[in-house]
Design a protein around this motif. Sequence first.
Motif, PDB file in Angstrom:
ATOM      1  N   GLY A  30       3.537 -18.441 -20.628  1.00 47.27           N
ATOM      2  CA  GLY A  30       4.147 -18.575 -21.969  1.00 47.27           C
ATOM      3  C   GLY A  30       4.331 -17.308 -22.418  1.00 47.27           C
ATOM      4  N   ASP A  31       3.468 -16.280 -22.122  1.00 43.57           N
ATOM      5  CA  ASP A  31       3.476 -15.016 -22.640  1.00 43.57           C
ATOM      6  C   ASP A  31       4.820 -14.249 -22.719  1.00 43.57           C
ATOM      7  OD1 ASP A  31       0.792 -15.224 -22.585  1.00 43.57           O
ATOM      8  OD2 ASP A  31       0.296 -14.064 -20.895  1.00 43.57           O
ATOM      9  N   MET A  32       5.290 -13.637 -23.867  1.00 46.48           N
ATOM     10  CA  MET A  32       6.478 -12.959 -24.013  1.00 46.48           C
ATOM     11  C   MET A  32       6.170 -11.749 -23.470  1.00 46.48           C
ATOM     12  SD  MET A  32       8.357 -15.213 -25.241  1.00 46.48           S
ATOM     13  CE  MET A  32       9.690 -14.273 -25.496  1.00 46.48           C
ATOM     14  N   LEU A  33       7.180 -11.038 -22.844  1.00 48.96           N
ATOM     15  CA  LEU A  33       6.805  -9.741 -21.934  1.00 48.96           C
ATOM     16  C   LEU A  33       8.152  -8.690 -22.060  1.00 48.96           C
ATOM     17  CD1 LEU A  33       6.393 -11.342 -18.434  1.00 48.96           C
ATOM     18  CD2 LEU A  33       4.653 -10.574 -20.043  1.00 48.96           C
ATOM     19  N   GLU A  34       7.695  -7.417 -21.921  1.00 48.00           N
ATOM     20  CA  GLU A  34       8.702  -6.374 -22.034  1.00 48.00           C
ATOM     21  C   GLU A  34       9.603  -6.228 -20.944  1.00 48.00           C
ATOM     22  OE1 GLU A  34       9.402  -4.148 -24.581  1.00 48.00           O
ATOM     23  OE2 GLU A  34       8.081  -5.225 -25.925  1.00 48.00           O
ATOM     24  N   PRO A  35      10.919  -5.924 -21.131  1.00 45.77           N
ATOM     25  CA  PRO A  35      11.767  -6.032 -20.062  1.00 45.77           C
ATOM     26  C   PRO A  35      11.667  -4.744 -19.145  1.00 45.77           C
ATOM     27  CG  PRO A  35      13.257  -5.809 -22.027  1.00 45.77           C
ATOM     28  CD  PRO A  35      11.632  -5.984 -22.333  1.00 45.77           C
ATOM     29  N   PRO A  36      11.788  -4.680 -18.019  1.00 47.47           N
ATOM     30  CA  PRO A  36      11.867  -3.342 -17.435  1.00 47.47           C
ATOM     31  C   PRO A  36      12.866  -2.365 -17.914  1.00 47.47           C
ATOM     32  CG  PRO A  36      13.130  -4.922 -16.023  1.00 47.47           C
ATOM     33  CD  PRO A  36      12.516  -5.653 -17.297  1.00 47.47           C
ATOM     34  N   ALA A  37      12.623  -1.232 -17.509  1.00 42.57           N
ATOM     35  CA  ALA A  37      13.586  -0.027 -18.158  1.00 42.57           C
ATOM     36  C   ALA A  37      14.639   0.033 -17.039  1.00 42.57           C
ATOM     37  CB  ALA A  37      12.788   1.173 -17.987  1.00 42.57           C
ATOM     38  N   GLY A  40      21.105   2.404 -18.606  1.00 39.82           N
ATOM     39  CA  GLY A  40      22.436   2.207 -19.423  1.00 39.82           C
ATOM     40  C   GLY A  40      22.402   0.864 -19.998  1.00 39.82           C
ATOM     41  N   LEU A  41      21.256   0.020 -19.870  1.00 42.11           N
ATOM     42  CA  LEU A  41      21.102  -1.283 -20.890  1.00 42.11           C
ATOM     43  C   LEU A  41      20.015  -1.073 -21.572  1.00 42.11           C
ATOM     44  CD1 LEU A  41      21.463  -3.848 -18.110  1.00 42.11           C
ATOM     45  CD2 LEU A  41      23.058  -3.384 -19.569  1.00 42.11           C
ATOM     46  N   GLY A  42      20.139  -1.352 -22.701  1.00 43.95           N
ATOM     47  CA  GLY A  42      18.861  -1.320 -23.803  1.00 43.95           C
ATOM     48  C   GLY A  42      18.109  -2.614 -23.894  1.00 43.95           C
ATOM     49  N   ILE A  43      16.917  -2.514 -24.418  1.00 42.61           N
ATOM     50  CA  ILE A  43      16.038  -3.811 -24.658  1.00 42.61           C
ATOM     51  C   ILE A  43      16.687  -4.872 -25.287  1.00 42.61           C
ATOM     52  CG2 ILE A  43      14.026  -4.552 -25.433  1.00 42.61           C
ATOM     53  CD1 ILE A  43      12.676  -2.056 -25.061  1.00 42.61           C
ATOM     54  N   PHE A  48      19.588 -10.200 -25.179  1.00 41.71           N
ATOM     55  CA  PHE A  48      20.609 -10.922 -25.498  1.00 41.71           C
ATOM     56  C   PHE A  48      21.349 -11.722 -24.182  1.00 41.71           C
ATOM     57  CE2 PHE A  48      25.524 -11.381 -25.353  1.00 41.71           C
ATOM     58  CZ  PHE A  48      25.579 -12.018 -26.429  1.00 41.71           C
ATOM     59  N   HIS A  49      21.392 -11.103 -22.982  1.00 41.88           N
ATOM     60  CA  HIS A  49      21.843 -11.674 -21.861  1.00 41.88           C
ATOM     61  C   HIS A  49      20.902 -12.585 -21.054  1.00 41.88           C
ATOM     62  CE1 HIS A  49      25.715  -9.670 -21.775  1.00 41.88           C
ATOM     63  NE2 HIS A  49      25.198  -8.311 -22.055  1.00 41.88           N
ATOM     64  N   THR A  50      19.353 -12.589 -21.698  1.00 41.50           N
ATOM     65  CA  THR A  50      18.663 -13.260 -20.823  1.00 41.50           C
ATOM     66  C   THR A  50      18.209 -14.613 -21.710  1.00 41.50           C
ATOM     67  OG1 THR A  50      16.757 -11.832 -21.507  1.00 41.50           O
ATOM     68  CG2 THR A  50      17.720 -11.376 -19.226  1.00 41.50           C
ATOM     69  N   ALA A  51      18.734 -14.554 -23.087  1.00 43.16           N
ATOM     70  CA  ALA A  51      18.237 -15.522 -23.825  1.00 43.16           C
ATOM     71  C   ALA A  51      18.313 -17.080 -23.309  1.00 43.16           C
ATOM     72  CB  ALA A  51      19.084 -15.414 -25.281  1.00 43.16           C
ATOM     73  N   VAL A  52      19.199 -17.301 -22.765  1.00 46.04           N
ATOM     74  CA  VAL A  52      19.333 -18.957 -22.179  1.00 46.04           C
ATOM     75  C   VAL A  52      18.425 -19.151 -21.130  1.00 46.04           C
ATOM     76  CG1 VAL A  52      20.934 -20.456 -21.216  1.00 46.04           C
ATOM     77  CG2 VAL A  52      21.841 -18.996 -22.759  1.00 46.04           C
ATOM     78  N   MET A 182      30.286  -7.294 -17.467  1.00 47.76           N
ATOM     79  CA  MET A 182      29.824  -7.648 -15.860  1.00 47.76           C
ATOM     80  C   MET A 182      29.821  -6.367 -15.044  1.00 47.76           C
ATOM     81  SD  MET A 182      31.744 -11.073 -14.730  1.00 47.76           S
ATOM     82  CE  MET A 182      31.245 -12.741 -15.613  1.00 47.76           C
ATOM     83  N   PRO A 183      30.555  -5.262 -14.934  1.00 42.17           N
ATOM     84  CA  PRO A 183      30.392  -4.258 -14.205  1.00 42.17           C
ATOM     85  C   PRO A 183      29.216  -3.505 -14.377  1.00 42.17           C
ATOM     86  CG  PRO A 183      32.568  -4.154 -15.135  1.00 42.17           C
ATOM     87  CD  PRO A 183      32.061  -5.174 -15.651  1.00 42.17           C
ATOM     88  N   ARG A 184      28.443  -3.606 -15.491  1.00 44.27           N
ATOM     89  CA  ARG A 184      27.441  -2.980 -15.756  1.00 44.27           C
ATOM     90  C   ARG A 184      26.080  -3.735 -15.380  1.00 44.27           C
ATOM     91  NH1 ARG A 184      25.629  -1.649 -20.567  1.00 44.27           N
ATOM     92  NH2 ARG A 184      26.999  -3.279 -21.729  1.00 44.27           N
ATOM     93  N   ILE A 185      26.198  -5.178 -15.801  1.00 44.50           N
ATOM     94  CA  ILE A 185      25.109  -6.100 -15.554  1.00 44.50           C
ATOM     95  C   ILE A 185      24.915  -6.317 -14.090  1.00 44.50           C
ATOM     96  CG2 ILE A 185      24.397  -8.331 -16.086  1.00 44.50           C
ATOM     97  CD1 ILE A 185      24.019  -6.842 -18.540  1.00 44.50           C
ATOM     98  N   GLU A 186      25.730  -6.416 -13.326  1.00 45.14           N
ATOM     99  CA  GLU A 186      25.457  -6.851 -12.070  1.00 45.14           C
ATOM    100  C   GLU A 186      24.713  -5.650 -11.284  1.00 45.14           C
ATOM    101  OE1 GLU A 186      28.148  -8.129  -7.814  1.00 45.14           O
ATOM    102  OE2 GLU A 186      28.857  -8.772  -9.994  1.00 45.14           O
ATOM    103  N   PRO A 187      25.265  -4.471 -11.318  1.00 43.19           N
ATOM    104  CA  PRO A 187      24.399  -3.389 -10.582  1.00 43.19           C
ATOM    105  C   PRO A 187      22.991  -3.438 -11.116  1.00 43.19           C
ATOM    106  CG  PRO A 187      26.303  -2.414 -11.792  1.00 43.19           C
ATOM    107  CD  PRO A 187      26.410  -3.940 -11.952  1.00 43.19           C
ATOM    108  N   ALA A 188      22.727  -3.381 -12.386  1.00 42.39           N
ATOM    109  CA  ALA A 188      21.465  -3.544 -13.012  1.00 42.39           C
ATOM    110  C   ALA A 188      20.779  -4.725 -12.369  1.00 42.39           C
ATOM    111  CB  ALA A 188      21.330  -3.577 -14.635  1.00 42.39           C
TER     112      ALA A 188
END
Length: 235
Positions: A30-37, A40-43, A48-52, A182-188
């Motif tokens: 249940g721990d909240m974690l920092e996303p990886p660096a 081209g994508l900010g924290i 936002f994209h992982t909320a669901v 999508m063109p930025r999210i998919e390669p990330a």
Amino acid sequence: MRYAICFTPPASDPLSLMAAHWLGRNAFSGDMLEPPAVRGLGIHEIAFHTAVPRRYGFHGVLKAPFHLSSDLSESQLLRDLMRFSGTVLPFQIPRLEVARLGNFYGLLPHVPCEQIQYLASVIVQEFDRFRAPLSEADIERSDPDGLSAAQFSNLHRWGNPYVMEEFRFHMPVTGPVNAIDMPRIEPALRTIFEPVLREPVMVSNVALMIEEGTGGPFRVHSLHPMGKVSARKIA
């Protein structure tokens, strides 16, 4: 409170660890974690994209969330899930890959995996007696007017449109993504996940996940090893 029967690798598996960081929450602790660096994508954009999927935790659903039938208990569900898991042999998904499913992204088998399809179908049938009937509001949330005839039938028979022949195993890693992004999210996503997707994924347990309160996050309550104890020791 709702329950779901899912597959997820063990907490210490590299895939679980990477997914937990990407989603921002560990479904075991249940721990909240920092996303990886990610270049081209900010924290905040990642959040936002992982909320669901962050609310549901990293998993591949086998039996979608359900309210427990009023005449059955959590202990009975646990007992039957433990018994059932011992009757199913572990297997491998040869390879998972980042793929788009509609307007969101997930980890999907590179080629269809009959064993995971079969496992999901059996679980849906075996544990349907634990599911409380859907309310009218539940049915409306499923958008019945947008379903095919088979999906509509599944909704009323099994409580979910996307089971049996309509089921497609996936492990969500984003919510809905705008076509512009999508063109930025998919390669990330490929950069993040491909290093931990080089080996086959062993499906050797079934997870019971439980929703915290009403509308709260889901956590892994317990992992139930598949196969007989003697066979697991040999493996």
